[in-house]
Design a protein around this motif. Structure first.
Motif, PDB file in Angstrom:
ATOM      1  N   MET A 287      -5.332   9.815  17.677  1.00 40.27           N
ATOM      2  CA  MET A 287      -5.926  10.583  16.585  1.00 40.27           C
ATOM      3  C   MET A 287      -7.427  10.668  16.726  1.00 40.27           C
ATOM      4  O   MET A 287      -8.049   9.735  17.173  1.00 40.27           O
ATOM      5  CB  MET A 287      -5.621   9.881  15.261  1.00 40.27           C
TER       6      MET A 287
ATOM      7  N   ARG B  76       8.517  19.221   4.204  1.00 40.87           N
ATOM      8  CA  ARG B  76       9.321  18.601   3.128  1.00 40.87           C
ATOM      9  C   ARG B  76       9.170  19.399   1.834  1.00 40.87           C
ATOM     10  O   ARG B  76      10.133  19.653   1.120  1.00 40.87           O
ATOM     11  CB  ARG B  76       8.883  17.150   2.894  1.00 40.87           C
TER      12      ARG B  76
ATOM     13  N   GLU C 150       8.333   6.278  10.566  1.00 42.36           N
ATOM     14  CA  GLU C 150       8.889   7.637  10.632  1.00 42.36           C
ATOM     15  C   GLU C 150       7.868   8.593  11.246  1.00 42.36           C
ATOM     16  O   GLU C 150       6.734   8.697  10.755  1.00 42.36           O
ATOM     17  CB  GLU C 150       9.245   8.106   9.206  1.00 42.36           C
TER      18      GLU C 150
END
Ligand SMILES: C[S@@+](CC[C@H](N)C(=O)[O-])C[C@H]1O[C@@H](n2cnc3c(N)ncnc32)[C@H](O)[C@@H]1O
Length: 288
Positions: A1, A17, A168
């Motif tokens: 990152m 989502r 996840e």
């Protein structure tokens, strides 16, 4: 990152989502009313409705529906058995602490990079959503994972009680060494009765991507979040066993999709390369 930038992949998956609400009711498996707040989507969701029937967007939304639901179900079953502590490792914009009533009595610890975590707190404040989660700021690249169990304990984690850890959408971004160090740390905070739920890509998806996957792989790399790591599913049980975990479930996306979705929707995501797993720390084995 990249150092100061919040994760863009975290915003993408949260948006997917949130876009679950655009699916027809028979294809909706979870509701995440917070997901779209982390991108500009919340203002535009109605304009996206016609696009939601395009194949690519639908595949992306459906994948996130299945992935979220499988992990929610693992977690619900564990909480029903009395578990009350949850660690989200690489939490991103996961809002389980807010959206799952089953967690009302649980303590939730969210571990993530400071840039992503600060943005999450800002956005939740803007929409007046108060998360009960404890935030533990952590940069996997610059801090030793072996220190994280103690830091979680300082934040209030009870290491004598079972913990459900969710990893996840993270393993594919790590190096071999970071995977190893993370499993060691997870095991160190996992009292008997704990579980680890994780998602992973197969080694083939990383090393021999299809044309479409190659494009996606190139896009995430430009965000500073390249895919690096995958497992051969047949080798996962032994890999975990060598690190003190017993694999209990390993479910391919296609299998979960066929179980949860009507056939026409399941076929849209019935592709190889993505898995959801549940593992238990072994009662005997490595020293923690
Ligand atoms: C694809 S996102 C998944 C987020 C969340 N688990 C979900 O499924 O919605 C990957 C997450 O890993 C975090 N991450 C990546 N590199 C990191 C690092 N070096 N230190 C801490 N967190 C990192 C990102 O901030 C991001 O939240």
């Amino acid at each position: 990152m990249r150092d100061e930038s919040p994760s863009r992949t975290a915003a993408w998956v949260a948006a997917a989502r949130g876009m679950g609400e655009l699916l027809p009711p028979e294809a909706r498996l979870v509701e995440d009313p917070y997901g779209s707040a982390f991108s500009k989507l919340h203002a535009q969701i109605e304009r996206l409705r016609p696009l939601a029937s395009t194949r690519m967007l639908q595949q992306w939304i459906l994948y996130m529906q299945v992935r979220t639901r499988v992990i929610d179900d693992f977690l619900r079953a564990w909480v029903a058995g009395g578990g009350r502590q949850l660690v989200l490792l690489g939490a991103g914009y996961d809002c389980r602490a807010l959206r799952m009533p089953e967690l009302a009595d649980a303590r939730v610890f969210e571990v993530d990079h400071p840039a992503t975590q600060h943005r999450k707190q800002r956005v939740l404040a803007q929409i007046h959503a108060e998360s009960p989660a404890e935030y533990v700021t952590w940069d996997f690249e610059t801090r030793a994972m072996d220190d994280l169990p103690d830091v979680l304990e300082e934040a209030g984690l009870d290491r004598t009680k079972p913990v459900f850890t969710i990893w996840e959408g993270v393993t594919m971004y790590l190096t071999d060494a970071a995977i190893d160090a993370s499993l060691r740390a997870i095991r160190a905070w996992s009292a008997p009765g704990s579980r680890l739920a994780m998602t992973y890509f197969t080694k083939a998806r990383i090393e021999q991507p299809t044309l479409a996957t190659r494009a996606l792989k190139a896009i995430v790399a430009t965000f500073g979040e390249p895919w690096r790591f995958g497992w051969v599913p047949d080798q996962l049980p032994a890999y975990l066993e060598a690190r003190g975990f017993r694999l209990e479930k390993d479910i391919a996306l296609a299998t979960a999709a066929r179980e949860l979705l009507p056939p026409a929707y399941a076929e849209l995501v019935a592709r190889e390369g993505r898995h959801f797993s549940l593992a238990a720390p072994e009662a005997i084995g490595l020293a923690s």
